[in-house]
Design an enzyme around this catalytic site. Sequence first.
Site, PDB file in Angstrom:
ATOM      1  N   ASP A 104      78.597  74.844 -14.911  1.00  0.00           N
ATOM      2  CA  ASP A 104      79.018  73.891 -15.932  1.00  0.00           C
ATOM      3  C   ASP A 104      80.050  74.584 -16.824  1.00  0.00           C
ATOM      4  O   ASP A 104      81.234  74.575 -16.510  1.00  0.00           O
ATOM      5  CB  ASP A 104      77.746  73.458 -16.684  1.00  0.00           C
ATOM      6  CG  ASP A 104      77.975  72.361 -17.692  1.00  0.00           C
ATOM      7  OD1 ASP A 104      78.993  71.676 -17.603  1.00  0.00           O
ATOM      8  OD2 ASP A 104      77.112  72.185 -18.583  1.00  0.00           O
ATOM      9  N   PHE A 153      75.236  64.255 -16.769  1.00  0.00           N
ATOM     10  CA  PHE A 153      74.047  65.106 -16.714  1.00  0.00           C
ATOM     11  C   PHE A 153      73.250  64.720 -15.471  1.00  0.00           C
ATOM     12  O   PHE A 153      72.770  63.598 -15.360  1.00  0.00           O
ATOM     13  CB  PHE A 153      73.195  64.958 -17.977  1.00  0.00           C
ATOM     14  CG  PHE A 153      72.087  65.957 -18.015  1.00  0.00           C
ATOM     15  CD1 PHE A 153      72.312  67.250 -18.455  1.00  0.00           C
ATOM     16  CD2 PHE A 153      70.813  65.611 -17.565  1.00  0.00           C
ATOM     17  CE1 PHE A 153      71.291  68.193 -18.454  1.00  0.00           C
ATOM     18  CE2 PHE A 153      69.783  66.557 -17.557  1.00  0.00           C
ATOM     19  CZ  PHE A 153      70.025  67.836 -18.005  1.00  0.00           C
ATOM     20  N   ARG A 166      62.803  67.609 -10.788  1.00  0.00           N
ATOM     21  CA  ARG A 166      63.292  68.628  -9.854  1.00  0.00           C
ATOM     22  C   ARG A 166      63.004  68.235  -8.406  1.00  0.00           C
ATOM     23  O   ARG A 166      63.716  68.617  -7.492  1.00  0.00           O
ATOM     24  CB  ARG A 166      62.618  69.983 -10.125  1.00  0.00           C
ATOM     25  CG  ARG A 166      63.030  70.633 -11.431  1.00  0.00           C
ATOM     26  CD  ARG A 166      62.567  72.087 -11.442  1.00  0.00           C
ATOM     27  NE  ARG A 166      62.563  72.672 -12.772  1.00  0.00           N
ATOM     28  CZ  ARG A 166      63.633  73.222 -13.366  1.00  0.00           C
ATOM     29  NH1 ARG A 166      64.778  73.262 -12.744  1.00  0.00           N
ATOM     30  NH2 ARG A 166      63.525  73.749 -14.572  1.00  0.00           N
TER      31      ARG A 166
HETATM   32  P1  5GP Z   1      76.573  77.002 -17.576  1.00  0.00           P
HETATM   33  O1  5GP Z   1      76.240  78.347 -18.101  1.00  0.00           O
HETATM   34  O2  5GP Z   1      77.540  77.029 -16.401  1.00  0.00           O
HETATM   35  O3  5GP Z   1      77.067  76.093 -18.666  1.00  0.00           O
HETATM   36  O4  5GP Z   1      75.255  76.295 -17.168  1.00  0.00           O
HETATM   37  C1  5GP Z   1      74.555  76.565 -16.052  1.00  0.00           C
HETATM   38  C2  5GP Z   1      73.151  76.018 -16.179  1.00  0.00           C
HETATM   39  O5  5GP Z   1      73.043  74.906 -17.082  1.00  0.00           O
HETATM   40  C3  5GP Z   1      72.718  75.491 -14.838  1.00  0.00           C
HETATM   41  O6  5GP Z   1      72.165  76.510 -14.047  1.00  0.00           O
HETATM   42  C4  5GP Z   1      71.716  74.424 -15.242  1.00  0.00           C
HETATM   43  O7  5GP Z   1      70.455  75.021 -15.433  1.00  0.00           O
HETATM   44  C5  5GP Z   1      72.212  73.900 -16.575  1.00  0.00           C
HETATM   45  N1  5GP Z   1      72.980  72.658 -16.389  1.00  0.00           N
HETATM   46  C6  5GP Z   1      74.300  72.481 -16.534  1.00  0.00           C
HETATM   47  N2  5GP Z   1      74.660  71.203 -16.274  1.00  0.00           N
HETATM   48  C7  5GP Z   1      73.526  70.549 -15.953  1.00  0.00           C
HETATM   49  C8  5GP Z   1      73.237  69.183 -15.567  1.00  0.00           C
HETATM   50  O8  5GP Z   1      74.090  68.304 -15.449  1.00  0.00           O
HETATM   51  N3  5GP Z   1      71.929  68.907 -15.298  1.00  0.00           N
HETATM   52  C9  5GP Z   1      70.944  69.832 -15.380  1.00  0.00           C
HETATM   53  N4  5GP Z   1      69.711  69.432 -15.082  1.00  0.00           N
HETATM   54  N5  5GP Z   1      71.170  71.112 -15.750  1.00  0.00           N
HETATM   55  C10 5GP Z   1      72.460  71.468 -16.023  1.00  0.00           C
END
Ligand code: 5GP
Length: 177
Positions: A104, A153, A166
């Site tokens: 993300d 999301f 999940r």
């Molecule tokens: P980042 O550090 O890249 O922002 O986030 C990574 C983590 O954020 C992912 O491993 C996940 O756990 C959570 N995350 C980011 N976007 C989503 C989403 O759309 N849905 C869910 N369930 N978790 C997300």
Amino acid sequence: MAFFDRDVEVMIDAETLRARIVELGRQITADYQGQELTLVGIMKGSIFFMTDLARAIDLPVTLELMGVSSYHGGTETTGEVRISFDLTKPMHGKHILVVEDIIDTGLTMKFLLENLAARHPASVKVCTLLEKPARAKTKVQMDYKGFVIEDRFVVGYGLDYGEKYRNLPFIGVMRTE
Ligand code: 5GP
């Protein structure tokens, strides 16, 4: 009617996931010919993806897990990441493929890659099922990618909303998002 029908709408169905993971497995198998591969799955979101991906790879594979939690200031991740479950084996000289559910902002992966590099593996590559480029805050290495998605999301196939959903066999979007 399934328990999730009222709350979740399908974004990527189970058959589309399966077919793409088979393709990723073939590509990884070709790229690592003659080598042993250590898959490092990031808990808990990547567990379903990792087990399906591992079975799509025709190579000697070992499985490791790492747990990370990021601190959130509201809904935004702060980029501060903590290891909540560490690898149980030394990674020195190993070919590591990090298996992640979604990238993300990229901050979690940036932290993980720095952390893994310090263990002196032979190589580190990244395989993410999903990428949400709209929210990227840092450019991270992505060697294998399942799907690029819009800024929604998502839940299911390992991804949660408050630890729920999940176990959905597809990637979905909350209807009340
Ligand atoms: P980042 O550090 O890249 O922002 O986030 C990574 C983590 O954020 C992912 O491993 C996940 O756990 C959570 N995350 C980011 N976007 C989503 C989403 O759309 N849905 C869910 N369930 N978790 C997300």
